[in-house]
Design a protein around this motif. Structure first.
Motif, PDB file in Angstrom:
ATOM      1  N   LEU A  65     -13.257 -41.418 -81.384  1.00  0.00           N
ATOM      2  CA  LEU A  65     -14.303 -41.887 -82.272  1.00  0.00           C
ATOM      3  C   LEU A  65     -14.138 -43.395 -82.325  1.00  0.00           C
ATOM      4  CD1 LEU A  65     -16.524 -40.802 -84.176  1.00  0.00           C
ATOM      5  CD2 LEU A  65     -14.812 -40.896 -86.007  1.00  0.00           C
ATOM      6  N   GLY A  66     -15.036 -44.115 -81.674  1.00  0.00           N
ATOM      7  CA  GLY A  66     -14.779 -45.536 -81.556  1.00  0.00           C
ATOM      8  C   GLY A  66     -15.971 -46.376 -81.172  1.00  0.00           C
ATOM      9  N   TYR A  67     -15.655 -47.548 -80.630  1.00  0.00           N
ATOM     10  CA  TYR A  67     -16.653 -48.568 -80.325  1.00  0.00           C
ATOM     11  C   TYR A  67     -16.207 -49.324 -79.077  1.00  0.00           C
ATOM     12  CZ  TYR A  67     -19.836 -52.498 -81.098  1.00  0.00           C
ATOM     13  OH  TYR A  67     -20.815 -53.447 -80.963  1.00  0.00           O
ATOM     14  N   VAL A  68     -17.117 -49.500 -78.127  1.00  0.00           N
ATOM     15  CA  VAL A  68     -16.816 -50.206 -76.886  1.00  0.00           C
ATOM     16  C   VAL A  68     -17.100 -51.695 -77.089  1.00  0.00           C
ATOM     17  CG1 VAL A  68     -17.319 -50.398 -74.420  1.00  0.00           C
ATOM     18  CG2 VAL A  68     -17.433 -48.150 -75.547  1.00  0.00           C
ATOM     19  N   LEU A  69     -16.063 -52.514 -76.927  1.00  0.00           N
ATOM     20  CA  LEU A  69     -16.197 -53.961 -77.092  1.00  0.00           C
ATOM     21  C   LEU A  69     -16.653 -54.652 -75.814  1.00  0.00           C
ATOM     22  CD1 LEU A  69     -12.949 -54.643 -79.143  1.00  0.00           C
ATOM     23  CD2 LEU A  69     -15.306 -54.652 -80.002  1.00  0.00           C
ATOM     24  N   SER A  70     -16.109 -54.203 -74.662  1.00  0.00           N
ATOM     25  CA  SER A  70     -16.468 -54.850 -73.394  1.00  0.00           C
ATOM     26  C   SER A  70     -16.197 -53.898 -72.240  1.00  0.00           C
ATOM     27  CB  SER A  70     -15.679 -56.152 -73.205  1.00  0.00           C
ATOM     28  OG  SER A  70     -14.294 -55.878 -73.133  1.00  0.00           O
ATOM     29  N   GLY A  71     -16.771 -54.216 -71.090  1.00  0.00           N
ATOM     30  CA  GLY A  71     -16.572 -53.419 -69.887  1.00  0.00           C
ATOM     31  C   GLY A  71     -17.382 -52.130 -69.911  1.00  0.00           C
ATOM     32  N   ARG A  72     -17.178 -51.323 -68.866  1.00  0.00           N
ATOM     33  CA  ARG A  72     -17.889 -50.046 -68.740  1.00  0.00           C
ATOM     34  C   ARG A  72     -16.900 -48.954 -68.358  1.00  0.00           C
ATOM     35  NH1 ARG A  72     -21.911 -50.272 -64.382  1.00  0.00           N
ATOM     36  NH2 ARG A  72     -20.409 -51.654 -63.420  1.00  0.00           N
ATOM     37  N   MET A  73     -17.206 -47.736 -68.802  1.00  0.00           N
ATOM     38  CA  MET A  73     -16.360 -46.599 -68.491  1.00  0.00           C
ATOM     39  C   MET A  73     -17.225 -45.357 -68.286  1.00  0.00           C
ATOM     40  SD  MET A  73     -13.218 -44.954 -70.684  1.00  0.00           S
ATOM     41  CE  MET A  73     -12.188 -46.406 -70.465  1.00  0.00           C
ATOM     42  N   LYS A  74     -16.929 -44.621 -67.238  1.00  0.00           N
ATOM     43  CA  LYS A  74     -17.595 -43.345 -66.964  1.00  0.00           C
ATOM     44  C   LYS A  74     -16.763 -42.241 -67.594  1.00  0.00           C
ATOM     45  CE  LYS A  74     -20.416 -40.738 -64.287  1.00  0.00           C
ATOM     46  NZ  LYS A  74     -21.695 -41.021 -63.713  1.00  0.00           N
ATOM     47  N   VAL A  75     -17.419 -41.321 -68.309  1.00  0.00           N
ATOM     48  CA  VAL A  75     -16.751 -40.179 -68.924  1.00  0.00           C
ATOM     49  C   VAL A  75     -17.387 -38.916 -68.366  1.00  0.00           C
ATOM     50  CG1 VAL A  75     -16.227 -38.976 -71.082  1.00  0.00           C
ATOM     51  CG2 VAL A  75     -16.302 -41.479 -71.041  1.00  0.00           C
ATOM     52  N   VAL A  76     -16.547 -37.980 -67.922  1.00  0.00           N
ATOM     53  CA  VAL A  76     -17.022 -36.702 -67.395  1.00  0.00           C
ATOM     54  C   VAL A  76     -16.329 -35.596 -68.188  1.00  0.00           C
ATOM     55  CG1 VAL A  76     -17.179 -35.204 -65.385  1.00  0.00           C
ATOM     56  CG2 VAL A  76     -17.374 -37.680 -65.099  1.00  0.00           C
ATOM     57  N   MET A  77     -17.134 -34.817 -68.899  1.00  0.00           N
ATOM     58  CA  MET A  77     -16.617 -33.697 -69.675  1.00  0.00           C
ATOM     59  C   MET A  77     -16.237 -32.551 -68.745  1.00  0.00           C
ATOM     60  SD  MET A  77     -16.793 -34.988 -72.705  1.00  0.00           S
ATOM     61  CE  MET A  77     -16.292 -33.559 -73.659  1.00  0.00           C
ATOM     62  N   ASN A  78     -15.374 -31.665 -69.207  1.00  0.00           N
ATOM     63  CA  ASN A  78     -14.968 -30.516 -68.397  1.00  0.00           C
ATOM     64  C   ASN A  78     -16.152 -29.655 -67.968  1.00  0.00           C
ATOM     65  OD1 ASN A  78     -12.312 -31.331 -68.680  1.00  0.00           O
ATOM     66  ND2 ASN A  78     -11.759 -29.716 -70.120  1.00  0.00           N
ATOM     67  N   ASP A  79     -17.223 -29.616 -68.783  1.00  0.00           N
ATOM     68  CA  ASP A  79     -18.395 -28.801 -68.441  1.00  0.00           C
ATOM     69  C   ASP A  79     -19.366 -29.520 -67.506  1.00  0.00           C
ATOM     70  OD1 ASP A  79     -19.766 -30.644 -70.034  1.00  0.00           O
ATOM     71  OD2 ASP A  79     -20.326 -29.189 -71.573  1.00  0.00           O
ATOM     72  N   GLY A  80     -19.020 -30.758 -67.078  1.00  0.00           N
ATOM     73  CA  GLY A  80     -19.855 -31.500 -66.142  1.00  0.00           C
ATOM     74  C   GLY A  80     -20.761 -32.544 -66.770  1.00  0.00           C
ATOM     75  N   GLU A  81     -20.905 -32.551 -68.094  1.00  0.00           N
ATOM     76  CA  GLU A  81     -21.710 -33.579 -68.762  1.00  0.00           C
ATOM     77  C   GLU A  81     -21.087 -34.939 -68.491  1.00  0.00           C
ATOM     78  OE1 GLU A  81     -23.122 -34.920 -73.258  1.00  0.00           O
ATOM     79  OE2 GLU A  81     -21.848 -33.163 -73.012  1.00  0.00           O
ATOM     80  N   THR A  82     -21.919 -35.953 -68.198  1.00  0.00           N
ATOM     81  CA  THR A  82     -21.417 -37.293 -67.906  1.00  0.00           C
ATOM     82  C   THR A  82     -22.180 -38.344 -68.696  1.00  0.00           C
ATOM     83  OG1 THR A  82     -22.921 -37.738 -66.061  1.00  0.00           O
ATOM     84  CG2 THR A  82     -20.853 -36.611 -65.538  1.00  0.00           C
ATOM     85  N   ASP A  83     -21.531 -39.469 -68.896  1.00  0.00           N
ATOM     86  CA  ASP A  83     -22.187 -40.620 -69.506  1.00  0.00           C
ATOM     87  C   ASP A  83     -21.403 -41.863 -69.114  1.00  0.00           C
ATOM     88  OD1 ASP A  83     -23.986 -42.143 -70.935  1.00  0.00           O
ATOM     89  OD2 ASP A  83     -23.616 -41.141 -72.843  1.00  0.00           O
ATOM     90  N   GLU A  84     -22.042 -42.998 -69.188  1.00  0.00           N
ATOM     91  CA  GLU A  84     -21.379 -44.264 -68.929  1.00  0.00           C
ATOM     92  C   GLU A  84     -21.421 -45.095 -70.193  1.00  0.00           C
ATOM     93  OE1 GLU A  84     -22.109 -48.133 -66.188  1.00  0.00           O
ATOM     94  OE2 GLU A  84     -21.921 -46.223 -65.099  1.00  0.00           O
TER      95      GLU A  84
END
Length: 124
Positions: A65-84
């Motif tokens: 539970l947070g906040y992105v200050l800089s840069g980019r990150m790809k997240v892939v859930m175990n069920d295949g859902e993705t977001d950047e």
């Protein structure tokens, strides 16, 4: 208890380095709650390569539970859902995911829920 508590990530109370110099997690304690964490994920960092050996699980089991200050990150859930994730994003990521830095800029994330045991080496 003090009426005002001021702390800075310039002097964290704990630092947990990631494998192969791929970043670090700095922690500040809070009164009665989980620590506030600021993670710096360097280019090339990936949870399944650099944290999985510490965690001993197939995917990240932290609820972030947070906040992105800089840069980019790809997240892939175990069920295949993705977001950047991008700067300025509020994040609520459930357990069961992999993630990695996208691009050549470090990804810096504040997290006030998921870093209690994150990248914490077991003490013997």
């Amino acid at each position: 208890m003090a009426g005002i508590v001021r702390k800075t990530f310039d002097s964290p109370e704990e630092t947990r380095p990631f494998a192969e110099g791929t970043g670090r997690l700095d922690l500040l304690t809070t009164e009665g709650g989980p620590p506030l964490g600021q993670a710096v994920f360097e280019p090339g960092w990936q949870w399944s390569k650099h944290i999985k050996p510490i965690a001993g699980t197939d995917s990240c089991q932290s609820h972030h539970l947070g906040y992105v200050l800089s840069g980019r990150m790809k997240v892939v859930m175990n069920d295949g859902e993705t977001d950047e994730l991008r700067p300025g994003d509020f994040i609520d990521i459930q357990p069961g995911h992999d993630a990695w830095v996208v691009g050549d800029e470090p990804c810096v994330v504040l997290d006030w829920a998921g870093f209690v045991d994150y990248a914490k080496l077991a003490r013997s």
